[in-house]
Design a protein around this motif. Structure first.
Motif: not given
Length: 339
Positions: A43, A47, A216-217, A221, A310, A313-314, A318, A321
């Motif tokens: 992440g 993250a 993530d966050r 995820v 990534y 799912y987000t 990346y 992010g």
């Protein structure tokens, strides 16, 4: 059987400065790491990877949730948990004014080894990590790659059941990074030690880990084998770069109507879509963009990567992010480490 199990981990921190709000580092994180594997937590910065490791290694307490390492409840029995884990933090824990061998022997004493056993184990690890010739040199004279190999040796001194490697190759040059990859790979070959690796390098996780979790966050995820996760994204990935002044308003609509093109995502000046035959889809993609008044600067076709996983799912690339990691989160992590 799992070497690491975490359920519902929640962790918040006080925001820096006069702001009295709290920052959420973990928001209900669940994790299961099979015994004898290399498992990667992947992440961007902020993250929640390092916070997770700090909880699992008894250096932080969650606001909510449970965690077990090698069958031991790290919240109820932190002392017992420390006897079965090794930790390689982002910053070296070696004494730069002592030799490599002296550092290892001291580490052995800290874990209850007698002097004879500690010396024998130190010599074994120095040979394994190709540090025998530098064993009697002060650590301050070591290169970055040598120092990181010594850090891993320190973490293995007492033969832990679980080894935590927090961003082990950050700051290393490509040659030293490749050498560290080789050493981590050797750990997996024995099957005696479970390795939890945190990294923000997708290629590192792809190469080393038998399983990984994308964080993530503050939440996991996606989780699975790297090839399995990439295999779920069937077909090719078509990536298009748009001009800096491009009008992006109609890009998604223009591409979503094309036969055989799906999962269109516009992120800044980058457009990503998937197709069963990416090469065949390129002409239609370029024509549709031109028709929408947004000609492409470049286009590439590739097999799915962890970056696409990534993205799936987000909803973000990346790199985005990484760039969007809140400055307040980074400051909190730095405060936590230094404190």
């Amino acid at each position: 059987m799992f070497s690491i199990e975490a359920r519902g981990l929640v962790k918040t921190y006080q925001a820096a400065g006069k702001n009295k709000s709290r920052i959420t580092a973990l928001a209900g994180l669940d994790l299961s790491v099979p015994k004898g594997t290399i498992f990667a937590l992947v992440g961007p910065n902020g993250a929640g990877k390092t916070t997770t490791v700090k909880i699992l290694t008894t250096l932080a307490t969650p606001d909510e949730g449970t965690a077990r390492v090698a069958g031991i409840d790290v919240l109820a029995s932190p002392g017992r948990a420390r006897t079965v884990i090794g930790v390689v933090a982002q910053r070296s824990g070696a004494d730069p004014m002592a030799t490599g061998r002296e550092n290892l022997i001291l580490q052995g004493h800290l874990h209850g080894l007698d002097t004879r056993t500690a010396k024998r184990r130190a010599d074994e690890l120095l040979e394994h990590f190709q540090l025998t010739d530098a064993a009697r040199r002060f650590v301050r004279t070591y290169s970055g790659g040598m120092q990181r190999r010594l850090d891993v040796a320190l973490g293995l001194m007492h033969r832990p059941a679980v080894l935590f490697l927090d961003e082990p190759t950050t700051g290393l040059d490509p040659q030293a990074r490749t050498a560290m990859w080789q050493e981590i790979g050797r750990l997996a070959a024995t099957g005696d030690t479970t390795v939890l690796l945190t990294t923000h390098y997708l290629d590192e996780a792809d190469r080393l880990a038998s399983r990984l979790a994308i964080v993530d966050r503050g939440r996991v995820v996606a989780e699975g084998e790297p090839e399995q996760l990439k295999g779920e994204l069937k077909g090719d990935v078509v990536q298009v770069e748009l001009p800096a002044d491009a009008d992006q308003r109609h890009v998604s609509d223009a591409l979503s109507t094309l036969p055989g093109v799906r999962d269109v995502l516009v992120a800044g000046h980058a457009v990503s879509a998937r197709s069963d035959d990416g090469a065949a889809a390129v002409p239609a993609v370029l024509a549709a963009l031109a028709g929408a008044g947004t000609p492409a600067v470049s286009v590439t076709v590739a097999r799915p990567s962890l970056d696409e996983v990534y993205l799936r799912y987000t909803g973000r690339r990346y790199r985005q992010g990484q760039e969007q990691a809140p400055a307040t989160t980074r400051r909190t992590q730095l405060t936590e480490v230094s404190g």
